[in-house]
Design an enzyme around this catalytic site. Sequence first.
Site, PDB file in Angstrom:
ATOM      1  N   CYS A  89      62.959  21.895   3.662  1.00 22.42           N
ATOM      2  CA  CYS A  89      62.951  20.842   4.672  1.00 22.42           C
ATOM      3  C   CYS A  89      61.503  20.484   5.061  1.00 22.42           C
ATOM      4  O   CYS A  89      60.819  19.812   4.302  1.00 22.42           O
ATOM      5  CB  CYS A  89      63.795  21.242   5.874  1.00 22.42           C
ATOM      6  SG  CYS A  89      64.261  19.840   6.908  1.00 22.42           S
ATOM      7  N   HIS A 237      68.371  23.372   4.123  1.00 25.32           N
ATOM      8  CA  HIS A 237      68.090  24.698   4.689  1.00 25.32           C
ATOM      9  C   HIS A 237      68.992  25.768   4.067  1.00 25.32           C
ATOM     10  O   HIS A 237      70.029  26.115   4.648  1.00 25.32           O
ATOM     11  CB  HIS A 237      68.328  24.701   6.200  1.00 25.32           C
ATOM     12  CG  HIS A 237      67.381  23.874   6.993  1.00 25.32           C
ATOM     13  ND1 HIS A 237      66.202  24.360   7.496  1.00 25.32           N
ATOM     14  CD2 HIS A 237      67.451  22.580   7.378  1.00 25.32           C
ATOM     15  CE1 HIS A 237      65.574  23.402   8.165  1.00 25.32           C
ATOM     16  NE2 HIS A 237      66.316  22.310   8.102  1.00 25.32           N
ATOM     17  N   GLU A 239      68.527  28.851   4.124  1.00 24.21           N
ATOM     18  CA  GLU A 239      68.464  30.048   4.962  1.00 24.21           C
ATOM     19  C   GLU A 239      69.476  30.020   6.109  1.00 24.21           C
ATOM     20  O   GLU A 239      69.686  31.045   6.772  1.00 24.21           O
ATOM     21  CB  GLU A 239      67.048  30.229   5.518  1.00 24.21           C
ATOM     22  CG  GLU A 239      66.640  29.294   6.640  1.00 24.21           C
ATOM     23  CD  GLU A 239      66.261  27.890   6.190  1.00 24.21           C
ATOM     24  OE1 GLU A 239      65.849  27.088   7.058  1.00 24.21           O
ATOM     25  OE2 GLU A 239      66.381  27.587   4.984  1.00 24.21           O
TER      26      GLU A 239
END
Length: 264
Positions: A89, A237, A239
Amino acid sequence: MSKITVGVLALQGGFHEHLNTLAKLKVADGSSPSCVTIVPQAVKTPEDLSLCDALIIPGGESTTIALLARLSGLLDLLKQYEKPIWGTCAGAILLSRQVVGTKKGGQEVLAKMDVKVGRNGWGSQVESFEADLTVKGMKDESRPFKGVFIRAPVILSLLPTTPGQPPLEIVARLPNEITPSDESAPFSAVDALGLCAPSTPSYLPTPPNEREPSAQAEDLRHLVALRQGNHLLTTFHPELTRDDRFHELFVREFVLPSLPEARE
């Protein structure tokens, strides 16, 4: 190759999530039946960076991350950093060569990848969404990876390859039916129209007797994961999910092959 250190730039943004994922990650060592020991390293100083075999730049606010990197003495070191970098991002914005839609005063970038990106390419926070992605070379490839897009940047152009650098490779695309809203998105399909061909990432064997399809015009905003050399860019994202397969892919196909012992 028993232990590697993967750093996460920990100046602003979602660095804790990356560090937590790395702390639990299991990656097989291709040269032995055991797994590689991964040491997560929060990177806040030049000394922290010197410990790392690779670096992840997390999501957050790209202008703020660049400013804090400058103030901490890291920005110029990051521009010179030749080890693998993965930007998610905001990190993807920092890896790019050109940025559109920057705040007043512009945006410092690392210029590691030959792409032009647009900030907040899907509109405001309320336009955030999730999408199932097929990622070539990922473990259990038949199982989609859930991409989380929050004020995500978009790819607007694939720029001419910088002399001496490898070409860009497409790692993942959005399904064609997912397109930014004309009412909320700052960039239209016309802004992001470019020539692009499906490609086999270099970490996968090219199918025998199969020629790469010729390039065709498409909306480049659908490109959400790109590779150039040992650098990886994702506009979403990974994560923020419990699925660690993108981190495993980064370590297995970007970090481990870059280590000196892998090249001997």
